[in-house]
Design an enzyme around this catalytic site. Structure first.
Site, PDB file in Angstrom:
ATOM      1  N   ASP A  40      -4.930   7.818  -4.321  1.00 54.67           N
ATOM      2  CA  ASP A  40      -6.347   8.184  -4.130  1.00 54.67           C
ATOM      3  C   ASP A  40      -7.100   8.150  -5.460  1.00 54.67           C
ATOM      4  O   ASP A  40      -8.218   7.640  -5.546  1.00 54.67           O
ATOM      5  CB  ASP A  40      -6.509   9.538  -3.415  1.00 54.67           C
ATOM      6  CG  ASP A  40      -5.398  10.530  -3.694  1.00 54.67           C
ATOM      7  OD1 ASP A  40      -4.399  10.138  -4.331  1.00 54.67           O
ATOM      8  OD2 ASP A  40      -5.515  11.693  -3.295  1.00 54.67           O
TER       9      ASP A  40
ATOM     10  N   ASP B  18      -7.773  -5.687  -0.834  1.00 56.21           N
ATOM     11  CA  ASP B  18      -9.126  -5.968  -0.334  1.00 56.21           C
ATOM     12  C   ASP B  18     -10.163  -5.250  -1.194  1.00 56.21           C
ATOM     13  O   ASP B  18     -11.225  -5.807  -1.489  1.00 56.21           O
ATOM     14  CB  ASP B  18      -9.269  -5.523   1.132  1.00 56.21           C
ATOM     15  CG  ASP B  18      -8.799  -6.592   2.117  1.00 56.21           C
ATOM     16  OD1 ASP B  18      -7.859  -7.335   1.755  1.00 56.21           O
ATOM     17  OD2 ASP B  18      -9.344  -6.690   3.226  1.00 56.21           O
TER      18      ASP B  18
ATOM     19  N   ASP C 215      -1.800  -3.590   0.542  1.00 57.17           N
ATOM     20  CA  ASP C 215      -2.662  -4.277   1.500  1.00 57.17           C
ATOM     21  C   ASP C 215      -4.105  -3.764   1.354  1.00 57.17           C
ATOM     22  O   ASP C 215      -5.063  -4.541   1.224  1.00 57.17           O
ATOM     23  CB  ASP C 215      -2.133  -4.006   2.920  1.00 57.17           C
ATOM     24  CG  ASP C 215      -2.728  -4.928   3.961  1.00 57.17           C
ATOM     25  OD1 ASP C 215      -3.560  -5.784   3.598  1.00 57.17           O
ATOM     26  OD2 ASP C 215      -2.376  -4.790   5.142  1.00 57.17           O
TER      27      ASP C 215
ATOM     28  N   LYS D 276       2.144   7.974  -3.650  1.00 55.90           N
ATOM     29  CA  LYS D 276       1.701   9.258  -3.104  1.00 55.90           C
ATOM     30  C   LYS D 276       2.959  10.133  -3.009  1.00 55.90           C
ATOM     31  O   LYS D 276       3.268  10.723  -1.958  1.00 55.90           O
ATOM     32  CB  LYS D 276       1.056   9.016  -1.723  1.00 55.90           C
ATOM     33  CG  LYS D 276       0.315  10.205  -1.154  1.00 55.90           C
ATOM     34  CD  LYS D 276      -1.041  10.445  -1.775  1.00 55.90           C
ATOM     35  CE  LYS D 276      -1.659  11.722  -1.259  1.00 55.90           C
ATOM     36  NZ  LYS D 276      -2.918  12.081  -1.946  1.00 55.90           N
TER      37      LYS D 276
ATOM     38  N   TYR E  20       5.260  -1.206   7.354  1.00 55.37           N
ATOM     39  CA  TYR E  20       5.186  -2.470   8.078  1.00 55.37           C
ATOM     40  C   TYR E  20       6.538  -2.854   8.674  1.00 55.37           C
ATOM     41  O   TYR E  20       6.750  -3.989   9.060  1.00 55.37           O
ATOM     42  CB  TYR E  20       4.682  -3.588   7.158  1.00 55.37           C
ATOM     43  CG  TYR E  20       3.229  -3.409   6.764  1.00 55.37           C
ATOM     44  CD1 TYR E  20       2.812  -2.268   6.093  1.00 55.37           C
ATOM     45  CD2 TYR E  20       2.281  -4.375   7.061  1.00 55.37           C
ATOM     46  CE1 TYR E  20       1.487  -2.088   5.731  1.00 55.37           C
ATOM     47  CE2 TYR E  20       0.950  -4.207   6.703  1.00 55.37           C
ATOM     48  CZ  TYR E  20       0.562  -3.056   6.040  1.00 55.37           C
ATOM     49  OH  TYR E  20      -0.753  -2.877   5.682  1.00 55.37           O
TER      50      TYR E  20
END
Ligand code: NAI
Length: 342
Positions: free
Chosen positions: A210, A238, A234, A177, A130
């Site tokens: 993952d 959700d 982010d 990751k 970002y």
């Protein structure tokens, strides 16, 4: 106005776009019904003000939050692809609101696949992908730079562990990751490990993003505090919202050393904006976090109980939760519970 508990508080109000004005109006009614006096400094930010000020976050907004130190904010839309830079990212980076804190918990009466979800997403809010550093290398090729610094990684890890200690939590799990992004996620992880050593009372583990996503949808009760860099945080916030009833019910806070901005996880929901049907629970619960931040723990507890009582009754749930209520009738029910002293 000194933002002292029990006194009159000064708070910046950013109604935002889409359903923002509807849900902030609801939250203000509930805060007033709880008997907390706030002098709101209402400022405009978002897509609507770009034509007037040339930016979605005018200086007036930043100066107000710097002055009051606390803001309640509705969602702000961001154009996809071109258009202006995200107002949310600008606000978080400019005010250095480095920690996004999103408690995700099952709510009474809101039936989901799981019963014991009670976790906190702690997301690094200022860098990663970002950073806004994107360029076209050659026709058909672009680069987006993922920036990870030792300073920001150490402070978000420290925030997560301190929060875990303060809230009596058991574990912090760092999500990464680093098997692929060996340098960037590797540095994030190395910082988390260093901070973990300084907090021996809190268990620490690491999961690849993952695998974490899979485990969250199968067995979310195992998680306690999740520590993530910006993009993973982010996306997973959700996902976590979906575990406990959706975007209409999960609150959040963006916290820095000098100021804090309280806002729901959800966006401006253009598909339902202006219809008066948005679920204001997420912003009301963000207000609960704000009231605790202001030292109004008693009022915060009463508002939370009133929201729970409203959700427990199927007749006063909003459409996203399968009920017949709308934003106004839900808000009235919460206020009625507050006046009854639930
Ligand atoms: P969204 O969160 O606005 O909506 C996703 C879905 O959830 C929609 O179907 C919407 O109707 C529903 N929903 C969201 N909040 C709800 C509520 N309170 N009650 C009932 N239903 C609700 O996500 P979307 O559509 O991806 O984003 C829309 C805009 O919001 C975009 O411009 C995005 O950039 C912006 N956004 C802003 C955020 C912020 O200001 N913090 C956060 C996330 C997105």
């Amino acid at each position: 106005m000194s933002n002292q508990p029990g006194g009159e508080h000064a708070v910046t109000l950013i109604p935002g776009d889409g359903i923002g004005p509807e849900v902030t109006h609801s939250a203000l009614s509930v805060i007033a019904a709880a008997g907390v006096t706030i002098a709101w400094d209402e400022v405009e930010a978002g897509a609507e003000v770009v034509s007037k000020y040339g930016t979605p976050v005018p200086d007036e907004v930043l100066n107000s939050v710097r002055k009051t130190g606390v803001a309640l904010k509705g969602p702000i839309g961001t154009p996809v692809g071109g258009g202006f830079r995200s107002a949310n990212v600008t606000l978080r980076q400019t005010l250095d609101l480095y920690a996004s804190v999103r408690p995700v918990k099952n709510l009474p009466g809101v039936e989901t696949r799981f019963e014991g979800v009670d976790l906190i997403v702690v997301r690094e809010n200022t860098e990663g992908l970002y950073s806004g550093l994107e360029h076209r290398v050659a026709p058909g090729i672009v680069e987006s730079l993922k920036v990870v610094t030792e300073k920001a990684s150490l402070r978000i890890a420290e925030y997560a562990f301190s929060l875990a200690e303060r809230d009596g939590r058991r574990e912090v799990a760092a999500i990464h990751k680093a098997n692929i992004m060996k340098l960037s996620d590797g540095l994030f992880l190395e910082c988390a490990r260093r901070v973990a050593k300084q907090h021996p009372g809190i268990e620490y583990r690491e999961l690849i993003i993952d695998n974490c996503a899979m485990q969250l949808v199968r067995d979310p009760e195992q998680f306690d505090v999740l520590l993530l860099e910006n993009l993973y945080g982010d996306i997973l916030s959700d996902l976590c919202a979906g575990l406990v009833g959706g975007l209409g019910v999960v609150p959040g806070a963006n916290v820095g050393d000098g100021c804090a901005v309280f806002e729901a996880v959800h966006g401006s929901a253009p598909d339902i904006a202006g219809k008066g049907v948005a679920n204001p629970t997420a912003l009301i619960l963000s207000s609960v976090q704000m009231l605790r931040h202001l030292g109004e723990a008693d009022a915060a507890g009463r508002v939370e109980a009133a929201v729970h009582a409203t959700l427990a009754n199927p007749e006063t749930r909003t459409g996203d939760l399968g009920g017949p209520a709308n934003t106004r009738t839900f808000t009235e029910a919460v206020c009625a519970h507050l006046s009854e002293g639930v």
